[in-house]
Design a protein around this motif. Structure first.
Motif, PDB file in Angstrom:
ATOM      1  N   ARG A  15       0.832  -1.216   0.000  1.00 26.96           N
ATOM      2  CA  ARG A  15       0.000   0.000   0.000  1.00 26.96           C
ATOM      3  C   ARG A  15       0.865   1.264   0.000  1.00 26.96           C
ATOM      4  O   ARG A  15       0.592   2.205  -0.728  1.00 26.96           O
ATOM      5  N   ARG A  16       1.880   1.240   0.824  1.00 29.43           N
ATOM      6  CA  ARG A  16       2.763   2.423   0.865  1.00 29.43           C
ATOM      7  C   ARG A  16       3.440   2.637  -0.487  1.00 29.43           C
ATOM      8  O   ARG A  16       3.562   3.764  -0.966  1.00 29.43           O
ATOM      9  N   SER A  17       3.887   1.536  -1.078  1.00 28.53           N
ATOM     10  CA  SER A  17       4.546   1.653  -2.387  1.00 28.53           C
ATOM     11  C   SER A  17       3.576   2.200  -3.417  1.00 28.53           C
ATOM     12  O   SER A  17       3.938   3.020  -4.272  1.00 28.53           O
ATOM     13  N   ILE A  18       2.327   1.736  -3.340  1.00 24.34           N
ATOM     14  CA  ILE A  18       1.321   2.176  -4.321  1.00 24.34           C
ATOM     15  C   ILE A  18       1.080   3.687  -4.204  1.00 24.34           C
ATOM     16  O   ILE A  18       0.975   4.386  -5.217  1.00 24.34           O
ATOM     17  N   ILE A  19       1.029   4.187  -2.979  1.00 30.38           N
ATOM     18  CA  ILE A  19       0.782   5.627  -2.820  1.00 30.38           C
ATOM     19  C   ILE A  19       1.907   6.433  -3.480  1.00 30.38           C
ATOM     20  O   ILE A  19       1.659   7.316  -4.306  1.00 30.38           O
ATOM     21  N   VAL A  20       3.140   6.085  -3.126  1.00 29.76           N
ATOM     22  CA  VAL A  20       4.274   6.839  -3.689  1.00 29.76           C
ATOM     23  C   VAL A  20       4.314   6.693  -5.209  1.00 29.76           C
ATOM     24  O   VAL A  20       4.455   7.674  -5.943  1.00 29.76           O
ATOM     25  N   ALA A  21       4.128   5.443  -5.689  1.00 32.59           N
ATOM     26  CA  ALA A  21       4.232   5.200  -7.139  1.00 32.59           C
ATOM     27  C   ALA A  21       3.092   5.887  -7.889  1.00 32.59           C
ATOM     28  O   ALA A  21       3.302   6.403  -8.989  1.00 32.59           O
ATOM     29  N   SER A  22       1.879   5.902  -7.308  1.00 33.02           N
ATOM     30  CA  SER A  22       0.747   6.516  -8.014  1.00 33.02           C
ATOM     31  C   SER A  22       0.934   8.027  -8.133  1.00 33.02           C
ATOM     32  O   SER A  22       0.662   8.605  -9.193  1.00 33.02           O
ATOM     33  N   VAL A  23       1.399   8.644  -7.064  1.00 31.71           N
ATOM     34  CA  VAL A  23       1.618  10.094  -7.121  1.00 31.71           C
ATOM     35  C   VAL A  23       2.715  10.415  -8.136  1.00 31.71           C
ATOM     36  O   VAL A  23       2.558  11.273  -9.016  1.00 31.71           O
ATOM     37  N   PHE A  24       3.827   9.677  -8.023  1.00 37.85           N
ATOM     38  CA  PHE A  24       4.946   9.895  -8.954  1.00 37.85           C
ATOM     39  C   PHE A  24       4.508   9.596 -10.389  1.00 37.85           C
ATOM     40  O   PHE A  24       4.823  10.336 -11.328  1.00 37.85           O
ATOM     41  N   GLY A  25       3.736   8.525 -10.540  1.00 37.59           N
ATOM     42  CA  GLY A  25       3.281   8.120 -11.875  1.00 37.59           C
ATOM     43  C   GLY A  25       2.338   9.134 -12.484  1.00 37.59           C
ATOM     44  O   GLY A  25       2.429   9.435 -13.677  1.00 37.59           O
ATOM     45  N   LEU A  26       1.451   9.662 -11.644  1.00 37.88           N
ATOM     46  CA  LEU A  26       0.479  10.633 -12.147  1.00 37.88           C
ATOM     47  C   LEU A  26       1.184  11.922 -12.597  1.00 37.88           C
ATOM     48  O   LEU A  26       0.930  12.446 -13.687  1.00 37.88           O
ATOM     49  N   LEU A  27       2.099  12.386 -11.758  1.00 41.94           N
ATOM     50  CA  LEU A  27       2.859  13.594 -12.126  1.00 41.94           C
ATOM     51  C   LEU A  27       3.678  13.334 -13.395  1.00 41.94           C
ATOM     52  O   LEU A  27       3.742  14.172 -14.293  1.00 41.94           O
ATOM     53  N   SER A  28       4.291  12.148 -13.437  1.00 47.48           N
ATOM     54  CA  SER A  28       5.113  11.810 -14.613  1.00 47.48           C
ATOM     55  C   SER A  28       4.248  11.743 -15.861  1.00 47.48           C
ATOM     56  O   SER A  28       4.661  12.187 -16.932  1.00 47.48           O
ATOM     57  N   SER A  29       3.044  11.171 -15.735  1.00 42.90           N
ATOM     58  CA  SER A  29       2.152  11.056 -16.898  1.00 42.90           C
ATOM     59  C   SER A  29       1.840  12.433 -17.464  1.00 42.90           C
ATOM     60  O   SER A  29       1.837  12.623 -18.691  1.00 42.90           O
ATOM     61  N   ALA A  30       1.567  13.367 -16.554  1.00 44.14           N
ATOM     62  CA  ALA A  30       1.252  14.723 -17.016  1.00 44.14           C
ATOM     63  C   ALA A  30       2.461  15.305 -17.747  1.00 44.14           C
ATOM     64  O   ALA A  30       2.332  15.926 -18.807  1.00 44.14           O
ATOM     65  N   TYR A  31       3.634  15.055 -17.186  1.00 43.49           N
ATOM     66  CA  TYR A  31       4.857  15.580 -17.790  1.00 43.49           C
ATOM     67  C   TYR A  31       5.146  14.894 -19.128  1.00 43.49           C
ATOM     68  O   TYR A  31       5.585  15.535 -20.092  1.00 43.49           O
ATOM     69  N   VAL A  32       4.882  13.582 -19.179  1.00 42.18           N
ATOM     70  CA  VAL A  32       5.074  12.840 -20.435  1.00 42.18           C
ATOM     71  C   VAL A  32       4.177  13.429 -21.516  1.00 42.18           C
ATOM     72  O   VAL A  32       4.609  13.632 -22.657  1.00 42.18           O
ATOM     73  N   ALA A  33       2.927  13.731 -21.150  1.00 42.04           N
ATOM     74  CA  ALA A  33       1.993  14.285 -22.142  1.00 42.04           C
ATOM     75  C   ALA A  33       2.466  15.659 -22.617  1.00 42.04           C
ATOM     76  O   ALA A  33       2.487  15.942 -23.818  1.00 42.04           O
ATOM     77  N   PHE A  34       2.893  16.475 -21.665  1.00 44.54           N
ATOM     78  CA  PHE A  34       3.360  17.818 -22.002  1.00 44.54           C
ATOM     79  C   PHE A  34       4.598  17.762 -22.904  1.00 44.54           C
ATOM     80  O   PHE A  34       4.666  18.418 -23.955  1.00 44.54           O
ATOM     81  N   THR A  35       5.580  16.957 -22.495  1.00 44.16           N
ATOM     82  CA  THR A  35       6.814  16.869 -23.295  1.00 44.16           C
ATOM     83  C   THR A  35       6.568  16.149 -24.614  1.00 44.16           C
ATOM     84  O   THR A  35       7.241  16.414 -25.607  1.00 44.16           O
ATOM     85  N   GLY A  36       5.596  15.221 -24.616  1.00 42.37           N
ATOM     86  CA  GLY A  36       5.240  14.523 -25.851  1.00 42.37           C
ATOM     87  C   GLY A  36       4.689  15.504 -26.865  1.00 42.37           C
ATOM     88  O   GLY A  36       5.017  15.447 -28.053  1.00 42.37           O
ATOM     89  N   ASP A  37       3.864  16.427 -26.384  1.00 39.67           N
ATOM     90  CA  ASP A  37       3.310  17.449 -27.274  1.00 39.67           C
ATOM     91  C   ASP A  37       4.435  18.318 -27.835  1.00 39.67           C
ATOM     92  O   ASP A  37       4.486  18.617 -29.027  1.00 39.67           O
TER      93      ASP A  37
END
Lengths: 378, 511
Positions: free
Chosen positions: B222-244
């Motif tokens: 559960r702890r890993s999921i919290i950290v990974a989900s937050v990091f993943g969500l922020l990264s996804s937004a950044y991936v989309a921005f840099t992808g554009d």
């Protein structure tokens, strides 16, 4: 200040930098040498684990130094990079294969489910330490004996033998240099283990092994040195750019450049002194003397090949295709930019030395291998 | 310049480079992201002094180490392959390309190599603070490694800061900063590293999901999921921005690649975006066939994304091959003609110089100046050679985008149910979490296939085709090393996956 340096000075500086990285690599081959001791020196699995874990904390430094050596040559002498790697294809590929299998072996050897079994990974380490170093030595040997290639007007290489560089290992001089490096690495490996591991019986066997490897290295060293002193070399006429064969070229280089002579003599004395300290005085710090000695000898060898108007990568097939530090280098602009970058090298060396000191302040012992962090161990 | 081109040898060299690069990129993105996740876990441990966080750190660190080793093993060949298989390339652009590679070695590789040993074996040898510092240094070092090689790759996609020197027959650097801060290099770096963060987050999420389904190590999961989900969500937004950003950069600087990405043959204003489609494999540039068997279009969107201007003109494959006067596009056809003249003038110049005929040499050099921008095209034989494989480029692009769109939604769901406290009961979501691991890897591979296949036939965009860049080897030689690499890397990857699965099954050490 760097911006004002003339082209040939920069070319010489970059030959010195590349030589230094190459020579540091030769010192760090104590990892490879140590790997070749795996099947003979340890008496049981615990001793083997000590050796692997001791070397395992350093292998990446050696590996990275090799990668940097390649990168520095690419950046500073791209014609060498293109000619040698694209030409002597098989010799470089084989060397690389031995380093590829090394890179996984420390991590995977003892891990459950490793598919190939511990012995296979140990064999990979042995191959890297023996075949890998032998071929590197043979490849360096061609800096003196020459290779069979030609370059066209666009500097594209055509290799003249189907063996693609492997023919270097058929030349006894190249082979001797390779074998010398293998035995020297074994000497350094044994000395490093004596210095790094807390185990009296293992250290004793390492001392004997260091002495034996040193004796084995001597005939090859003597053969290489004697040949270097008398062999013909590929000289550059700086006025015309023409390459010609000159009698006792490297002896002339040695006498004409006192720094190189000094490096060679001091280096050899330090190597021997380190061995003597280890094998006859039972000291543990021989690695530092022999290691630094190896760096100095390495520098002398690279300086002999590249300085004093010498072709450092000669072509025996078409001498006019030979590479010198002047015709193989990057442009003035790139060398200048790279020299600024190189100013950071002392900083990098400093933090490596600091971390090394922190990590090695306490010797590796069997107790540590079975401590609470045992799971992390190789 | 090239007396004889052995196409099959070139293709085997391409296959070998693709093989080794794809294997390497299986392991690198996880290293890029997991190194930071481990640093996050350890930072929490050092701040809270809670031993559970140390256990979590050590577990993910073990998986990091297994992956890191094979990343190093598959990486060394990438550097040397430029010399072994692309020796003409090494000579012709080594003056520019070699520098970032050397800088990478000095600045990045040594950080990783030096501090890696502390990270794994220093728990009891150095202070807590220095250990944490070392873990961060490994993460920074890994990502700096990516910076320099992506600067080099960005330069290949959009060569700037150099000029061609006819005397040495190579390109020489004129401005280091232009090479380093090329917009393509920056968007490549940010997009590739953030996609690595995303993959590592999926990796942690997927494995933790499996533990929850198995009802094992639930606190850690559960702890890993919290950290990974937050990091993943922020990264996804950044991936989309840099992808554009990356796609915009492609549209402006590599229009042929963009046309292939979208299967766009006839350029148009208000060009639609193809959301999904089936390519007509028989389609050739200039023929009348429809490019798609089936397609799903979003009207006008491509123009908006490519030029940031609704209704703008986006050139298609045909415009770039045959030219389009209305939109001032010089086609490959015309550039090949000019390129052939440039090749001939260069040859005349070299021969005249060799013969000591200064007048002819000077005249040839002067004329060469007018044609040299097209030199690379002079080595192509027909205009269609300037077109990359449209099908592969199109599908790779769409697979990358589609997978990249799913992941942020998955992270959101995980965070939502975790906040509600019912995550353990959402077996559908946990199963989806596991499935996202292979999907993440597929997206990663698709991204690089797009980047590299989409710029064919060029080793250096517009300047150096792969047929001129490669080494003078026999087909048999390259075939042999291709199969050795295939066997060796497959063997090592089987070992890696087997060890990884075993470690996951064992799980973190129990107190």
């Amino acid at each position: 200040m760097i911006g004002n340096l003339d082209y040939s000075t920069l070319q010489q500086i970059w030959w010195i930098i590349a030589s230094l990285v190459g020579s540091l690599f030769l010192f760090l081959t104590f990892v490879q040498g140590g790997q070749t001791l795996l099947f003979t020196v340890p008496r049981d699995a615990e001793e083997k684990a000590l050796i692997i874990n001791s070397l395992g904390r350093k292998w990446e430094l050696t590996f990275t130094t090799l990668v940097l050596f390649g990168g520095a040559l690419f950046a500073a002498f791209p014609k060498f990079y293109a000619t040698s790697f694209g030409g002597a294809y098989w010799v470089w590929m084989l060397i690389l294969f031995t380093f590829i299998v090394q890179a996984v072996s420390y991590e995977y050897r003892k891990k459950p489910g490793n598919f190939l079994g511990a012995t296979t990974y140990e064999a990979f380490l042995f191959i890297n330490g023996s075949v890998g170093i032998l071929l590197i030595g043979a490849a360096v040997g061609t800096f003196f004996t020459g290779s069979s290639f030609s370059l066209n007007d666009y500097n594209q290489v055509t290799w003249q033998t189907p063996y693609r560089g492997l023919e270097a290992a058929r030349n006894f001089f190249n082979l001797s240099l390779g074998l010398f490096l293998v035995f020297n690495a074994r000497v350094l490996g044994a000395m490093y283990l004596i210095n790094n591991v807390e185990h009296a019986a293992l250290a004793d066997r390492c001392r004997k092994s260091a002495w034996k490897s040193f004796l084995w290295s001597l005939p090859f060293l003597l053969y290489v040195v004697a040949n270097l002193l008398f062999m013909k070399g590929y000289a550059l006429n700086p006025a015309t750019g023409e390459i010609f064969l000159q009698n006792a070229k490297y002896l002339q280089n040695l006498l004409g450049n006192p720094v190189t002579l000094l490096l060679l003599l001091v280096g050899l004395i330090l190597v021997i002194y380190g061995v003597a300290l280890t094998c006859f005085k039972n000291k543990n710090n021989g690695i530092w003397f022999s290691g630094i000695g190896t760096v100095l000898v390495g520098l002398a060898v690279f300086f002999l090949a590249g300085f004093n108007d010498t072709a450092f990568y000669p072509s025996s097939f078409d001498p006019q295709s030979s590479l010198t530090i002047y015709n193989a280098s990057s442009s003035h602009y790139t060398l200048t930019a790279m020299t600024y970058v190189a100013l950071s090298v002392p900083f990098v060396l400093a933090y490596i030395a600091y971390v090394w000191k922190q990590m090695d302040s306490k010797k590796l012992s069997l107790a540590e291998l079975s401590s609470e962090d045992a799971e992390e161990m190789y | 310049m090239v007396e004889h081109i052995d196409l099959s040898q070139v293709n085997w060299a391409r296959a070998q480079f693709a093989l080794t690069a794809m294997y390497h990129w299986v392991f690198v993105p996880l290293t890029l992201g997991l190194s930071f996740l481990v640093a996050f876990f350890e930072s929490i441990y050092v701040r809270t002094a809670n031993e559970e966080w140390k256990r979590i750190t050590k577990f993910w660190m073990t998986l990091f180490g297994i992956n890191f080793a094979i990343g190093v093993a598959t990486g060394i060949i990438m550097e040397f392959e430029f010399g072994t298989n692309w020796s003409n390339y090494s000579w012709m652009v080594g003056d520019i390309f070699g520098a970032p590679l050397a800088v990478e070695g000095i600045f990045a590789f040594f950080l990783e190599a030096t501090f890696f040993a502390v990270m794994f074996f220093g728990w009891n040898r150095v202070s807590k603070g220095f250990h944490l510092f070392s873990t961060w240094m490994v993460a920074i070092g890994s990502n700096l490694s990516a910076l320099w090689i992506l600067v080099a790759n960005g330069w290949m996609q959009y060569p700037v800061g150099m000029r061609f020197n006819p005397d040495t027959a190579r390109f020489e650097m004129q401005n280091f900063w232009e090479v380093l801060f090329s917009p393509v290099a920056i968007s490549k770096f940010t997009h590739a590293t953030s996609s690595g963060f995303l993959l590592a987050s999926l990796f942690v999420l997927g494995i933790s999901s499996w533990y929850l389904l198995q009802e094992r190590h639930q606190v850690m999961a559960r702890r890993s999921i919290i950290v990974a989900s937050v990091f993943g969500l922020l990264s996804s937004a950044y991936v989309a921005f840099t992808g554009d950003e990356a796609a915009y950069s492609v549209a402006q600087r590599q229009p042929m690649k963009l046309a292939a990405m979208e299967g766009l043959y006839d350029g148009r204003t208000s060009a639609p975006l193809i959301a999904a489609g089936l390519i007509n494999a028989a389609k050739e540039p200039g023929d009348k066939q429809a490019p798609f068997a089936v397609e799903l279009k979003i009207p006008g969107l491509l123009s908006l994304l490519a030029n940031r201007e609704a209704g703008s003109f986006v050139p298609g494959v045909n415009d770039l091959v045959f030219g389009n006067k209305e939109h001032n596009i010089i086609g490959a056809e015309e550039r090949i003609e000019k390129g052939k003249i440039a090749v001939e003038l260069l040859r005349t110049y070299k021969e005249a110089r060799k013969a000591g005929d200064k007048d002819i040499a000077n005249a040839a050099l002067k004329a060469f100046g007018d044609y040299q921008d097209n030199l690379g095209y002079g080595y192509l034989n027909k205009p269609a050679e300037a077109v990359p494989p449209v099908g592969i480029t199109f599908y790779a692009f769409h697979i990358m985008v589609i997978t990249g769109t799913i992941f942020p939604l998955v992270f959101l769901f995980f965070l939502y149910f975790q906040a509600k406290g019912t995550l353990s009961y959402q077996s559908w979501l946990l199963s989806l979490g596991i499935l996202c691991i292979p999907l993440g890897y597929i997206g990663q591979q698709a991204g690089w296939v797009l980047a590299e296949v989409g710029r064919q036939p060029w080793a250096i965009q517009g300047l150096l085709p792969v047929t001129v860049a490669n080494s003078n080897l026999t087909t048999g030689t390259v075939q042999t090393t291709f199969f050795i690499f295939l066997a060796l890397f497959t063997l090592l990857m089987i070992a890696e996956i087997s060890i990884m699965l075993k470690q996951i099954k064992i799980g973190p050490e129990e107190n």
